[in-house]
Each structure stands twice: as structure tokens, then as C-alpha cells.
Scaffold this motif. Structure first.
Motif, PDB file in Angstrom:
ATOM      1  N   TRP A  29      32.657  -1.999  -0.167  1.00  0.00           N
ATOM      2  CA  TRP A  29      31.726  -1.937   1.482  1.00  0.00           C
ATOM      3  C   TRP A  29      30.054  -1.288   0.738  1.00  0.00           C
ATOM      4  CZ3 TRP A  29      31.240  -3.954   5.802  1.00  0.00           C
ATOM      5  CH2 TRP A  29      30.255  -3.667   6.722  1.00  0.00           C
ATOM      6  N   LEU A  35      33.869  -6.187   3.361  1.00  0.00           N
ATOM      7  CA  LEU A  35      35.148  -5.474   3.647  1.00  0.00           C
ATOM      8  C   LEU A  35      36.132  -6.045   2.456  1.00  0.00           C
ATOM      9  CD1 LEU A  35      37.377  -3.935   4.717  1.00  0.00           C
ATOM     10  CD2 LEU A  35      37.339  -5.635   6.766  1.00  0.00           C
ATOM     11  N   GLU A  94      28.970 -10.606   5.511  1.00  0.00           N
ATOM     12  CA  GLU A  94      29.693  -9.663   6.005  1.00  0.00           C
ATOM     13  C   GLU A  94      31.316 -10.616   6.771  1.00  0.00           C
ATOM     14  OE1 GLU A  94      27.495  -7.143   8.416  1.00  0.00           O
ATOM     15  OE2 GLU A  94      30.160  -6.295   8.875  1.00  0.00           O
ATOM     16  N   VAL A  95      31.051 -11.383   7.818  1.00  0.00           N
ATOM     17  CA  VAL A  95      32.000 -12.285   7.974  1.00  0.00           C
ATOM     18  C   VAL A  95      32.511 -12.902   6.542  1.00  0.00           C
ATOM     19  CG1 VAL A  95      33.237 -13.489   9.529  1.00  0.00           C
ATOM     20  CG2 VAL A  95      31.671 -11.574  10.616  1.00  0.00           C
ATOM     21  N   ILE A  98      34.778 -11.979   4.186  1.00  0.00           N
ATOM     22  CA  ILE A  98      36.350 -11.103   4.807  1.00  0.00           C
ATOM     23  C   ILE A  98      37.018 -12.476   4.936  1.00  0.00           C
ATOM     24  CG2 ILE A  98      37.167 -10.003   6.574  1.00  0.00           C
ATOM     25  CD1 ILE A  98      35.367  -8.826   7.691  1.00  0.00           C
ATOM     26  N   PHE A 228      42.061   0.804   5.231  1.00  0.00           N
ATOM     27  CA  PHE A 228      41.734   0.768   7.137  1.00  0.00           C
ATOM     28  C   PHE A 228      41.263   1.795   7.388  1.00  0.00           C
ATOM     29  CE2 PHE A 228      42.251  -4.096   5.526  1.00  0.00           C
ATOM     30  CZ  PHE A 228      41.395  -4.495   4.984  1.00  0.00           C
ATOM     31  N   PHE A 229      42.417   2.230   8.017  1.00  0.00           N
ATOM     32  CA  PHE A 229      42.244   3.036   9.417  1.00  0.00           C
ATOM     33  C   PHE A 229      41.599   4.706   8.694  1.00  0.00           C
ATOM     34  CE2 PHE A 229      45.843   1.126  10.719  1.00  0.00           C
ATOM     35  CZ  PHE A 229      45.750   0.162  11.645  1.00  0.00           C
ATOM     36  N   LEU A 236      32.777   3.586   6.736  1.00  0.00           N
ATOM     37  CA  LEU A 236      32.345   2.107   5.511  1.00  0.00           C
ATOM     38  C   LEU A 236      31.212   2.858   4.141  1.00  0.00           C
ATOM     39  CD1 LEU A 236      33.490  -0.401   7.298  1.00  0.00           C
ATOM     40  CD2 LEU A 236      35.316   0.982   5.117  1.00  0.00           C
ATOM     41  N   LEU A 270      45.904   4.707  14.425  1.00  0.00           N
ATOM     42  CA  LEU A 270      45.533   3.596  15.244  1.00  0.00           C
ATOM     43  C   LEU A 270      44.301   3.836  16.313  1.00  0.00           C
ATOM     44  CD1 LEU A 270      43.976   0.343  15.864  1.00  0.00           C
ATOM     45  CD2 LEU A 270      46.806   0.213  17.082  1.00  0.00           C
ATOM     46  N   LEU A 277      35.841   5.240  16.727  1.00  0.00           N
ATOM     47  CA  LEU A 277      34.814   4.489  16.116  1.00  0.00           C
ATOM     48  C   LEU A 277      34.486   3.920  18.045  1.00  0.00           C
ATOM     49  CD1 LEU A 277      36.618   1.317  14.079  1.00  0.00           C
ATOM     50  CD2 LEU A 277      34.541   3.111  14.133  1.00  0.00           C
TER      51      LEU A 277
ATOM     52  N   PHE B  65      34.587 -10.787  15.679  1.00  0.00           N
ATOM     53  CA  PHE B  65      35.058 -11.587  14.522  1.00  0.00           C
ATOM     54  C   PHE B  65      36.542 -10.758  14.469  1.00  0.00           C
ATOM     55  CE2 PHE B  65      36.687 -11.677   9.434  1.00  0.00           C
ATOM     56  CZ  PHE B  65      37.774 -12.880   9.755  1.00  0.00           C
ATOM     57  N   ALA B 119      32.505  -6.227  10.106  1.00  0.00           N
ATOM     58  CA  ALA B 119      33.563  -5.199   9.642  1.00  0.00           C
ATOM     59  C   ALA B 119      34.747  -4.612  10.381  1.00  0.00           C
ATOM     60  CB  ALA B 119      32.547  -4.917   8.256  1.00  0.00           C
ATOM     61  N   TYR B 120      33.971  -3.478  11.123  1.00  0.00           N
ATOM     62  CA  TYR B 120      35.197  -2.673  12.412  1.00  0.00           C
ATOM     63  C   TYR B 120      35.691  -3.572  12.731  1.00  0.00           C
ATOM     64  CZ  TYR B 120      31.861   1.156   9.719  1.00  0.00           C
ATOM     65  OH  TYR B 120      32.009   2.247   9.208  1.00  0.00           O
ATOM     66  N   ALA B 122      36.721  -6.242  12.223  1.00  0.00           N
ATOM     67  CA  ALA B 122      38.111  -6.696  11.671  1.00  0.00           C
ATOM     68  C   ALA B 122      39.396  -5.746  11.264  1.00  0.00           C
ATOM     69  CB  ALA B 122      37.718  -7.484  10.376  1.00  0.00           C
ATOM     70  N   LEU B 123      38.508  -4.528  11.165  1.00  0.00           N
ATOM     71  CA  LEU B 123      39.328  -3.416  10.871  1.00  0.00           C
ATOM     72  C   LEU B 123      40.235  -2.900  11.579  1.00  0.00           C
ATOM     73  CD1 LEU B 123      36.944  -0.334   8.866  1.00  0.00           C
ATOM     74  CD2 LEU B 123      38.621  -2.109   7.560  1.00  0.00           C
ATOM     75  N   LEU B 124      39.619  -3.495  13.022  1.00  0.00           N
ATOM     76  CA  LEU B 124      40.499  -2.080  14.161  1.00  0.00           C
ATOM     77  C   LEU B 124      41.432  -3.046  14.783  1.00  0.00           C
ATOM     78  CD1 LEU B 124      39.724  -0.213  15.381  1.00  0.00           C
ATOM     79  CD2 LEU B 124      38.490  -0.856  17.124  1.00  0.00           C
TER      80      LEU B 124
END
Lengths: 293, 353, 240
Positions: A29, A35, A94-95, A98, A228-229, A236, A270, A277, B65, B119-120, B122-124
Motif C-alpha cells: 500500500w 490494497l 486504487e479501486v 482491489i 486489514f483491520f 496503511l 471492527l 477511522l 467502493f 481502499a479504506y 473497501a477495508l471497512l
């Protein structure tokens, strides 16, 4: 005291595992802005490379690790040449990446099931046994995993901080255009980083499958999701923060497993990720500069 | 109507024409072939298309996303199933309650991801789906007993069943019940598609596109990102949840496997192959993917490999998807015709001059 | 007549099919300083981007020391010695000043003499030595510009292209930077300098080009420019 040790040891075991999964993820990243949803299968590939070398080729067990490194090298090479290379200049990378890596994960997972079946195997590269402290066992493998995670983090940190290649990698991550104008071949830097990430994931995969999980095509999925979390919370792209967050979150998870129920490990993470976040959209130590439009 | 007339139609009229075309075929299918296999296949197609159409609104149009689409779907299905099972209410009623639950959950996800980018998000969102699956899979406390057997609140890994269905068998008889469900699925898809088209072509769509393409610029024009993002999540959640409830009623069971990554990938590839953000992309993508999947049935173990490979191919080479390719072809045709008529009038001028 | 270092021959280029530069030709002689002046948004930056390979040409040719640049990758053009110091502060924000400068000497030829280059840059910009361990993003605007130029000098290139070195800086800092540019000229460096206003560069450059709406409309020496300044300003509708 016993409860404390229990939480401490399971926290260390989990933390080492998460750190191993998070390092490669956050490197990709940070530099490529990617990602990697294939991180899970890349971990499994390392495990299977080691397994194959020892079981099918009959090599002595310490050679499992170099075999995994070769496997990771090839994986990184293939990922770059099949996907990253064609995509990194295009808009919405970026998308797109993924989506592409979700696709790659499914392809590779199916292929692994074809070759090795879905049944869990034993990772022959492992060190059984452990210390007994206060009646609780601290497995040797946990200590190995912690050391490997530590060595990889320090090694990577040294490489990025103090070498010409590392400076070029950081420069590319921060200002791709400017790096190119100084003669940095960005395509080659991306290839090198992709290979590094492949190798890191493969080594981590061997350690993971030797420790808690059995070797199966899905062995890397859970560690990846936890990573990921961790990366979302740590931000990142920041490797030392990812390792630190791995250990802290593992202790939190360990305490919750001990005091409430194993079920709530994931939901707690989560919840923490959401709270962090909302407060800081790029994680605690995230690098905002990497974001590209 | 000739081809040129069709090409020059306004987008709304073109959508109506395309929609009626698909609708006519869909209505006709049971009259041509009402075999069990065809009906089940097409019903499944309708369900997938309903989900992907709504996902396309969030992802393709609004550019958020989110990977929580199947979580919203499953939430709708589980809510309907659980309310019918535990309260004894009709599935017709609980389906709507399920849809509202999905609206709520989807809105919450939308709100939680408001400040996040790419990306964040997507992560969440994938985290949300995973947590939901884990909670269902690890649910082992006894909630009620049927005889001596213990059942969990969420049904655990085997999922929920025996919560009733839509009752088509009582009305239409065994043979025709599938046809009844077919038209119900079609009805849901048509509603969802109309809703999506209204959103995309209307002022909402403009706001979403503005937010997707340049969030800063749009907000300086007074477009409120918070409001629109929560709204798009919530609205798309309604039809997604309804599809989930229909799925539960149709198969008479719902389980945590709907949250598997492979299901998500299948739907993602439908959206990508069809064309991200294109009005008819989801439907086209579903038809194409279902067709390919059917062709690969003989090589069962290669099906997922094929899906993954096609997704990668499209995202790298044809990011505009099949719908985008058709659109380009169309425009080229239009340009060609335009050039020809211009050329013809030029020669006419010469002749008269 | 000195030998030409860079020759730009009738190039046309733009974004998404819309041309920004039309039929632009110019030449930079070896050891000379050439200035390009023109209002903002009229293609000055685009011209530099074409030369350094960041933007493909629609037509025309660029030759640097007998090498045709068309089709070469950005990093290859940099390796030939064409150093583009971009507009704004494209420094590496999360790296130290020293690491930024070391990145300037990334290419093997420069890396071999890295200490020598580093000393030379520190002599020109002593402040960069003072702040060598500071993170680049914490520098002031003027210091960043000095870092950007210093980093470019680390490359040891044969042609320096500097895009608007005075943009947004306080007069006293502009003077410092132009003092360095004068020093570089004395060393005999070949420089292509882009500015919005000609006033600053009149004492420095050997040759001036005027760029207006993507086309070169005038070319001459600074003396000729000063003679005709009013006419040119009226023509362009802008202060030069």
C-alpha cells in the motif's frame, strides 16, 4: 497470574501472526498504493511451496524456507507482469487493483484446491514444543514467528531508510513524477516492491502455517482479514505502526477471548477500526500523501 | 423505427426502449419454456441482477467502493426469515421489514464510511461482511428447541429454514408455483431497475456523478456529500434487502455462505463485465456471466478460475465493460452515418452549385 | 555560433487531443541560458513536460546532443542529462533534506561522485546543510524551492530546465535564487529557464522566447526585448 500469562502468551502468538500478515500488505500500500486482496493466497502459496519442497522433492526441512522464498519471488513477478504493470498508470488504479486482486485470489485459491485439495495438511517446516512457564506453554514457534516478524520489519526498515534502492522506493511512493524526472525507473521499482511483497508474504505463510493454522488454501484468509483491520487502524503504509498495532490488537483480542468469548474477537476489532477511522480517516499513522487521484 | 432514429433518441427514451425489449423477452420465457431448470436458472439471474443493479448505484454511480453489498442482502434475508420463524408473520410482510432493516444497516454503513476514501472504504465494508459471517458461524447458544434438537438464534453454519414461503403452491398448484415466483422475481427486478434508472438519470444522478468525479468541486457547488452518501446507501439497501428476502422465500432457506468471498466475486465480475456505472451494465453482466458459467459447467472445477480470469481481463483491458463497448460501437455508427449524410449533402451542394 | 545543446523542432502536443502547443521551435546553445516568458496557462510548463518525456508529442521532433528524444522513457531522458526541475515543490515531503538531495544523485553516473555534488550544492545553498536532517515538508517555501533546485543540481545533468523558480516567493528569496542561477551561468551550465515575467531574467539570459496561446510569437536578445517591451506587452495584453 495464570490468567495474565495465558492472555500474554496467546496475545504474543496471535500478534506475531498478525504482524507477519500485515508487513507485506502495508508495504504494497505504502509504495504502490495497492490494497492487495490476494495477500491471503500469497501467504498460502508460501506454505505450499515449503510443503512441496520437503514432501515431494524430499529436501531436508530447513530448505522449506528458501523454497517458499522462490515461490514468493515467482508470485510477485507474475502479479507485476499480469496485473500491476498494465494498471498503475491508468486512472482509478486504487479501486481497479482491489478488484483485480480479488479476482486473482479466487483464481489462485481454486488452483491450489485443484493441486493440493482443500484438506488441511501439516507444515513440515516447524519447531514443536515450547517453554512451560507457570503451567502455561509458550510455543517455540511463537518465539520464532516473533523473531521473524521483528527481523523482517527491521530489515525492511533498514533497506528503505539507508540504501539507494530504499530511497528510490520511498521517493516513488511519495512523488512518482518527481522520482521519474530524477532517473528512477518507476516500473522497475514497482516490480522490485511486488517481488519483495511476494517473498515477505511467502515467508510469513510458512511461519503462519507452522504455528496456529494448518496448511490449506484458506490458511491465509483469516490472517489477511485481521491484517486489514490492523492496517486500517495503524494507517496503511506505515510498517512499524502495523507491527505495533498487531501486538496491541492481539492482546486486546486475547483478553476478550479469555474474558468474554472467542466469538467477539473479530467484532471488537471492527468496532475499534470504525471508531479510529471516524476519528482519523487515514488511520493513526497513515500516510495521506500516498493517495492518488 | 429505423436504426438512426433509435440512435438519436434521448437517453430516457432509449432506456425505455431497451427496458421494454428485455421485459418482453422476460415475460415470454415461461410461455416458451417453463421447465424447472430454466425457471430456476432465470430466477437466480433475476436475483443476481437485482443485487448488482443496486450495487452499481453505490459503486459505479456514486463511486463508493463498498464491499458490504452481500451483507446488506443477507441482512434483508435473515430479518425476513427470523421474523417469520419466530413471530409467525407472513413472509410477504416480513420481506418489507427485512428491506427496511437493510435500509437501516446500509445507511449505517454509509454513515460510517463518510470520511473514508477508496481502499479504506473497501477495508471497512469487507470487514463488516466478515464480522457478520463470523457471528453467524460461531453462534452456538441454544435459542429454541424443536423436539430435542437445539437451534441457534441465527441458525449457525447450517442457516435458517422452515420459516415458510410466499405461498405460491397453495394458489397456483405445484406445477405453476415456480412460474409465479418467476414473475415475482421479475417484478422485483423491474422495480429495482426503474428505481436505479430514475436515480441515475435524474438530479440525484447528477449529484452522485459530481461527487464521484470531484468531491471538492461538488461540495463547493453546495452538494452535500454526507446527505447524498447516506441516501444512496440507504436507498440501494431497500431493493437489496428485498432481494435478500425474496431469495430466502424462494429457496426456503438462507445461510452464511451468501457472505463468502466467492459470491462477492461473482457479483463483482458481473458488474465489471457489464460495465461499472452504466445503466444496463448489471443486467448484461449477469446474463453474460450466467451464460459463461453454464457453458463451463462441464469443467466444474474451472468455473471459479474462469470467473476470476474474466474479471481481471475486463478490469485491465475493457474497463468500460460490455455496455461501454456497445455504447462506443453505437457512437461510431452514429459518427459514420453522420459523415455519410454530410458527405451526401456535400455532393448534393456540388451538383446544385 | 556555439553548438546547440537542445533543439526543439516544430512540436505540437496537448492533452486529450486538444493541442496546447502548436508548431513550437527553439534551440538552446551549449553553455547559454535561454528564457521562455509568457502568461500562465499558455503552455510553458507543457513545453518542459514534452522535453522531459512526460507528455508525448503529436508531431515534431526534439533532439538533445544528437539524440532524438521521441519515444524515450522519462528516466532515459534524465539519464542523457536533461534535468527537469518541475514547477511547484515536487520534493519528497516525508524524506529528510539529505535524502532528498541523495535522491537527486540516484543515477549511477551522479552517484559515483555523490559527495562532490553534495558539497557543491551545500556551497550554493548553505541552508540545506544546516537543515540536512529536517523532514522536507517542514521547510519554508523558499527552502523548499532551494531544495528542489539543489536536488536537480545533484543529477549532474548537462541541461537544466527550471520551471518558474520565483513563483510565489518573497523578493529577498528570489534574489538569493537568482544569485545561484547567475553562479551556475558563470560555471558555464546550459539552462532553459521558464518565468511568467521577463524582468527578473533580463540580466541572466542570453536569449528570450515569448510563448502566447501555445505558439512562440517573438524571439530575441534581452536588449531587443527591452527596446520592444511596450509593444510586446500591448500585443499580449499582459505585463512581462
Amino acid at each position: 497470574m495464570e490468567a495474565f500469562l495465558q492472555i500474554l502468551f496467546s496475545g504474543l502468538t496471535l500478534g506475531a501472526m498478525y504482524a507477519l500478515s500485515a508487513v507485506g500488505l502495508t508495504l504494497l500500500w505504502g509504495v504502490v498504493g495497492m490494497l492487495n486482496m490476494s495477500q491471503g493466497v500469497m501467504l498460502a502459496i508460501g506454505g505450499y511451496a515449503s510443503y512441496s519442497a520437503i514432501t515431494y522433492l524430499g529436501l531436508p526441512w530447513p530448505l522449506g524456507l528458501p523454497a517458499a522464498i522462490i515461490g514468493g519471488f515467482i508470485t510477485g513477478l507474475v502479479f507485476y507482469h499480469v496485473m500491476v504493470r498494465w494498471m498503475y498508470r491508468a486512472p482509478a488504479f486504487e479501486v481497479n487493483i482491489i478488484i483485480a486482486t480479488v479476482g486473482a485470489a479466487i483464481v489462485l485459491e481454486s488452483l491450489m484446491i485443484r493441486v493440493f485439495t482443500g484438506y488441511p495438511l501439516d507444515q513440515p517446516f516447524s519447531l514443536p514444543g515450547g517453554f512451560r512457564i507457570g503451567g502455561i506453554q509458550l510455543p517455540f514457534q511463537t518465539l520464532i514467528n516473533l523473531s521473524v516478524a521483528g527481523i523482517m520489519t527491521l530489515g525492511l526498515g533498514w533497506l528503505l531508510r539507508s540504501t539507494r534502492l530504499g530511497r528510490a522506493i520511498r521517493a516513488t511512493a511519495q512523488r512518482r513524477d518527481a522520482a521519474q524526472l530524477l532517473g528512477v525507473p518507476v516500473a522497475r521499482v514497482y516490480l522490485q516492491v511486488m517481488i519483495m511483497a511476494g517473498i515477505i508474504a511467502a515467508i510469513s505463510g510458512v511461519m503462519l502455517t507452522a504455528s496456529v493454522a494448518n496448511l490449506s488454501p484458506y490458511a491465509g484468509t483469516n490472517p489477511m482479514l485481521k491484517a486489514f483491520f490492523i492496517c486500517a487502524i495503524a494507517g496503511l503504509g506505515n510498517i512499524p505502526a502495523a507491527v505495533g498495532a498487531s501486538l496491541i490488537l492481539a492482546f486486546i483480542e486475547g483478553s476478550i477471548q479469555y474474558s468474554v468469548s472467542a466469538r467477539f474477537g473479530f467484532p471488537t476489532m471492527l468496532g475499534l477500526a470504525i471508531v479510529v477511522l471516524i476519528w482519523r480517516p487515514y488511520g493513526l499513522f497513515g500516510q495521506r500523501t500516498v493517495e492518488r487521484s | 423505427m429505423n436504426g438512426a432514429g433509435f440512435i438519436r433518441m434521448t437517453p430516457i427514451r432509449r432506456d425505455i426502449a431497451i427496458g421494454l425489449f428485455f421485459l418482453a423477452i422476460a415475460i415470454a420465457i415461461p410461455f416458451i419454456d417453463s421447465s424447472r431448470s430454466t425457471m430456476t436458472q432465470v430466477i437466480l439471474l433475476f436475483i443476481w441482477a437485482s443485487i448488482v443493479t443496486q450495487w452499481n448505484l453505490v459503486f459505479g454511480v456514486a463511486g463508493i467502493f463498498s464491499l458490504a453489498q452481500m451483507a446488506v442482502f443477507t441482512m434483508g434475508g435473515y430479518t425476513a426469515a427470523m421474523l417469520s420463524l419466530y413471530m409467525g408473520w407472513s413472509l410477504w410482510l416480513t420481506s418489507f421489514l427485512g428491506a427496511f432493516m437493510a435500509v437501516l444497516v446500509s445507511g449505517i454503513i454509509g454513515a460510517a464510511t463518510i470520511r473514508l476514501r477508496g481502499a479504506y472504504v473497501a477495508l471497512l465494508t469487507i470487514g463488516f461482511a466478515v464480522v457478520m459471517q463470523v457471528l453467524i458461524l460461531t453462534d452456538s447458544d441454544c435459542f429454541f428447541y424443536r423436539g430435542v434438537t437445539c437451534y441457534n438464534f441465527t441458525g449457525g453454519s447450517s442457516g435458517l429454514s422452515q420459516f415458510g414461503d410466499f405461498g405460491f403452491r397453495d394458489w397456483l398448484g405445484y406445477k405453476q408455483s415456480l412460474v409465479g415466483k418467476y414473475y415475482l422475481a421479475l417484478f422485483l427486478l423491474v422495480l429495482g431497475t426503474i428505481f436505479a434508472l430514475v436515480i441515475m438519470r435524474g438530479p440525484f444522478g447528477y449529484a452522485f456523478r459530481a461527487l464521484r468525479d470531484n468531491a471538492n468541486c461538488a461540495s463547493s457547488q453546495g452538494i452535500n456529500r454526507v446527505k447524498y452518501q447516506i441516501l444512496v446507501f440507504a436507498l440501494s439497501g431497500f431493493f437489496t434487502g428485498l432481494s435478500g428476502a425474496f431469495y430466502a422465500g424462494h429457496y426456503k432457506t438462507i445461510g452464511p455462505t451468501m457472505l463468502d468471498l466467492s459470491v462477492l466475486l461473482l457479483l463483482l465480475s458481473m458488474m465489471v463485465v457489464g460495465g461499472l456505472g452504466r445503466a444496463w451494465g448489471p443486467l448484461l453482466g449477469c446474463i453474460i456471466l450466467m451464460f459463461i458459467d453454464d457453458q463451463l459447467k462441464v469443467y466444474a472445477e474451472w468455473r471459479t478460475v474462469g470467473t476470476g480470469a474474466i474479471t481481471i481481463l475486463f478490469i485491465i483491458v475493457f474497463r468500460q465493460g460490455v455496455a461501454g463497448l456497445i455504447e462506443q460501437l453505437w457512437e461510431r455508427l452514429l459518427a459514420l452515418r453522420g459523415a455519410r449524410t454530410a458527405g451526401a449533402s456535400a455532393t448534393n451542394d456540388k451538383a446544385t452549385g | 555560433m556555439t553548438e546547440a545543446s537542445l533543439n526543439v523542432d516544430a512540436i505540437t502536443a496537448g492533452y486529450r487531443g486538444r493541442p496546447v502547443l502548436r508548431d513550437v521551435s527553439l534551440s538552446v546553445p551549449e553553455g547559454k541560458v535561454v528564457g521562455i516568458v509568457g502568461p500562465n496557462g499558455h503552455g510553458k510548463t507543457t513545453l518542459l513536460r514534452c522535453i522531459s518525456g512526460m507528455l508525448p508529442l503529436s508531431s515534431g521532433q526534439i533532439v538533445f546532443r544528437d539524440r532524438i528524444l521521441k519515444g524515450l522513457a522519462i528516466e532515459k531522458i534524465a539519464e542523457l542529462g536533461v534535468i527537469h526541475i518541475p514547477q511547484g515543490d515536487l520534493i519528497f515531503p516525508d524524506m529528510s533534506v539529505r535524502d532528498n538531495l541523495l535522491m537527486g544523485a540516484y543515477m549511477p553516473a551522479a552517484y559515483a561522485n555523490v559527495e562532490q555534488h553534495l558539497n557543491a550544492v551545500h556551497d550554493l545553498f548553505p541552508v540545506l546543510l544546516e537543515r540536512r536532517d529536517q523532514i522536507a515538508s517542514t521547510l519554508s517555501g523558499g527552502e523548499r524551492r532551494m531544495l528542489g533546485i539543489g536536488r536537480g543540481l545533484m543529477c549532474g545533468g548537462r541541461l537544466l530546465m527550471i520551471d518558474e523558480p520565483s513563483l510565489g516567493l518573497a523578493p529577498i528569496v528570489i534574489e538569493q535564487i537568482y544569485a545561484v542561477l547567475n553562479e551556475l551561468k558563470r560555471e558555464g551550465r546550459t539552462i532553459l529557464l521558464v518565468e511568467e515575467n521577463a524582468a527578473r531574467m533580463l540580466d541572466l539570459v542570453d536569449d528570450i522566447y515569448l510563448l502566447d496561446h501555445g505558439e512562440l510569437v517573438w524571439n530575441g536578445t534581452p536588449a531587443e526585448f527591452e527596446e520592444r517591451q511596450e509593444v510586446l506587452e500591448t500585443y499580449l495584453g499582459a505585463d512581462l
